[in-house]
Design a protein around this motif. Structure first.
Motif, PDB file in Angstrom:
ATOM      1  N   VAL A  45      35.612  44.305  44.784  1.00  0.00           N
ATOM      2  CA  VAL A  45      35.517  44.678  43.201  1.00  0.00           C
ATOM      3  C   VAL A  45      36.271  43.732  42.621  1.00  0.00           C
ATOM      4  O   VAL A  45      37.533  43.639  42.890  1.00  0.00           O
ATOM      5  CB  VAL A  45      35.696  46.013  42.839  1.00  0.00           C
ATOM      6  N   VAL A  46      35.886  42.950  41.668  1.00  0.00           N
ATOM      7  CA  VAL A  46      36.487  41.852  40.842  1.00  0.00           C
ATOM      8  C   VAL A  46      36.425  42.127  39.361  1.00  0.00           C
ATOM      9  O   VAL A  46      35.545  43.228  38.920  1.00  0.00           O
ATOM     10  CB  VAL A  46      36.216  40.503  41.174  1.00  0.00           C
ATOM     11  N   GLU A  47      37.286  41.591  38.452  1.00  0.00           N
ATOM     12  CA  GLU A  47      37.301  41.695  37.191  1.00  0.00           C
ATOM     13  C   GLU A  47      36.050  40.827  36.648  1.00  0.00           C
ATOM     14  O   GLU A  47      35.537  39.884  37.208  1.00  0.00           O
ATOM     15  CB  GLU A  47      38.511  41.089  36.580  1.00  0.00           C
ATOM     16  N   SER A  48      35.658  41.152  35.388  1.00  0.00           N
ATOM     17  CA  SER A  48      34.436  40.436  34.886  1.00  0.00           C
ATOM     18  C   SER A  48      34.658  38.803  34.605  1.00  0.00           C
ATOM     19  O   SER A  48      33.443  38.309  34.425  1.00  0.00           O
ATOM     20  CB  SER A  48      33.831  41.205  33.646  1.00  0.00           C
ATOM     21  N   ASP A  49      35.717  38.681  34.350  1.00  0.00           N
ATOM     22  CA  ASP A  49      36.085  37.239  34.031  1.00  0.00           C
ATOM     23  C   ASP A  49      36.171  36.516  35.300  1.00  0.00           C
ATOM     24  O   ASP A  49      36.815  35.288  35.434  1.00  0.00           O
ATOM     25  CB  ASP A  49      37.109  37.108  33.185  1.00  0.00           C
ATOM     26  N   GLY A  50      35.992  37.031  36.557  1.00  0.00           N
ATOM     27  CA  GLY A  50      36.065  36.237  37.839  1.00  0.00           C
ATOM     28  C   GLY A  50      37.528  36.370  38.416  1.00  0.00           C
ATOM     29  O   GLY A  50      37.838  36.285  39.645  1.00  0.00           O
ATOM     30  N   LYS A  51      38.370  36.947  37.724  1.00  0.00           N
ATOM     31  CA  LYS A  51      39.828  37.191  38.406  1.00  0.00           C
ATOM     32  C   LYS A  51      39.678  38.125  39.344  1.00  0.00           C
ATOM     33  O   LYS A  51      38.832  39.035  39.509  1.00  0.00           O
ATOM     34  CB  LYS A  51      40.997  37.721  37.411  1.00  0.00           C
ATOM     35  N   LEU A  52      40.650  38.080  40.609  1.00  0.00           N
ATOM     36  CA  LEU A  52      40.415  38.973  41.352  1.00  0.00           C
ATOM     37  C   LEU A  52      40.692  40.747  41.198  1.00  0.00           C
ATOM     38  O   LEU A  52      40.104  41.480  41.538  1.00  0.00           O
ATOM     39  CB  LEU A  52      41.659  38.793  42.415  1.00  0.00           C
ATOM     40  N   GLY A  53      41.841  40.808  40.069  1.00  0.00           N
ATOM     41  CA  GLY A  53      42.193  42.105  39.845  1.00  0.00           C
ATOM     42  C   GLY A  53      43.042  42.509  40.926  1.00  0.00           C
ATOM     43  O   GLY A  53      43.523  42.032  42.018  1.00  0.00           O
ATOM     44  N   GLY A  54      43.509  43.878  40.901  1.00  0.00           N
ATOM     45  CA  GLY A  54      44.587  44.564  41.760  1.00  0.00           C
ATOM     46  C   GLY A  54      44.000  44.811  43.022  1.00  0.00           C
ATOM     47  O   GLY A  54      42.775  44.678  43.024  1.00  0.00           O
ATOM     48  N   PHE A  55      44.899  45.290  43.983  1.00  0.00           N
ATOM     49  CA  PHE A  55      44.369  45.738  45.090  1.00  0.00           C
ATOM     50  C   PHE A  55      45.544  46.595  45.811  1.00  0.00           C
ATOM     51  O   PHE A  55      46.722  45.844  45.679  1.00  0.00           O
ATOM     52  CB  PHE A  55      43.895  44.195  46.095  1.00  0.00           C
ATOM     53  N   GLY A  56      45.338  47.503  46.321  1.00  0.00           N
ATOM     54  CA  GLY A  56      46.226  48.328  47.048  1.00  0.00           C
ATOM     55  C   GLY A  56      46.885  47.669  48.356  1.00  0.00           C
ATOM     56  O   GLY A  56      48.021  47.916  48.451  1.00  0.00           O
ATOM     57  N   GLY A  57      46.298  46.766  48.995  1.00  0.00           N
ATOM     58  CA  GLY A  57      46.981  46.044  50.208  1.00  0.00           C
ATOM     59  C   GLY A  57      47.657  44.728  49.569  1.00  0.00           C
ATOM     60  O   GLY A  57      47.978  44.182  50.641  1.00  0.00           O
ATOM     61  N   GLY A  58      47.624  44.384  48.264  1.00  0.00           N
ATOM     62  CA  GLY A  58      48.038  43.301  47.599  1.00  0.00           C
ATOM     63  C   GLY A  58      47.148  42.274  47.578  1.00  0.00           C
ATOM     64  O   GLY A  58      46.129  42.088  48.281  1.00  0.00           O
ATOM     65  N   VAL A  59      47.261  41.143  46.596  1.00  0.00           N
ATOM     66  CA  VAL A  59      46.201  40.350  45.963  1.00  0.00           C
ATOM     67  C   VAL A  59      46.193  39.621  47.234  1.00  0.00           C
ATOM     68  O   VAL A  59      44.956  38.983  47.551  1.00  0.00           O
ATOM     69  CB  VAL A  59      46.760  39.812  44.821  1.00  0.00           C
TER      70      VAL A  59
END
Length: 176
Positions: free
Chosen positions: A144-158
């Motif tokens: 699951v990523v942001e609509s602009d293509g950025k990775l976004g957050g993640f519980g295990g770390g980016v």
């Protein structure tokens, strides 16, 4: 008293704590060094009202095998019984859609996932659902990523998210 089984396995993204009940895999925890493991087991024991037992009956043999195959690049879809007891309501609905509707090597936006479960304005709530995912990797919140293509957050770390997406061919493998 009820019991759940647990084990820690080594992976390319660090140690993972796996826990299972008789209904299926119930939890995957990133970066499971001893301190993280001990705290996760304490929390799971409280949430499941169950005693943690080291993998005594082999409940985790299949999940460990499948995760090993996944990290070796040989497995693209997990066929495991899952115990959804640590998730409920909207979060569970979103996670189930993610598990069945976003295949290996694909990504989906938070807003698109919200629309898939009939809540098109709930992109932020999807983010909360991803953060609550008790079964990361197996229920692939890294996709699951942001609509602009950025990775976004993640519980295990980016960086962990980046490595999982690289493993699946979505991103290039890191140079170092």
């Amino acid at each position: 008293m009820n019991r759940f089984e647990w084990a820690v396995m080594s992976t390319d993204i660090g140690p993972l704590l796996l826990a299972a009940t008789g209904r299926g895999l119930v939890s995957v925890v990133f970066h499971a060094d001893q301190a993280v493991r001990d705290e996760a087991l304490r929390r799971l024991a409280g949430r499941l009202s169950a005693e943690p037992v080291a993998d005594a009956t082999g409940l985790l043999a299949k999940p460990i095998r499948m995760l090993t195959e996944y990290f070796d690049g040989e497995l693209r879809e997990f066929a495991l019984p899952l115990d959804w007891s640590l998730s409920a309501g909207f979060n569970r609905e979103v996670l189930r859609e993610l598990a069945t509707g976003v295949p290996y090597g694909a990504v989906v936006g938070y807003g698109e996932l919200a629309a898939r479960v009939g809540q098109p304005g709930a992109a932020q709530a999807v983010g909360v659902a991803m953060g609550s995912n008790p079964l990361p990797v197996v229920v692939p919140c890294h996709r699951v990523v942001e609509s602009d293509g950025k990775l976004g957050g993640f519980g295990g770390g980016v960086e962990t998210k980046r490595r999982l997406l690289a493993l699946e061919g979505v991103l290039p493998q890191p140079l170092f």
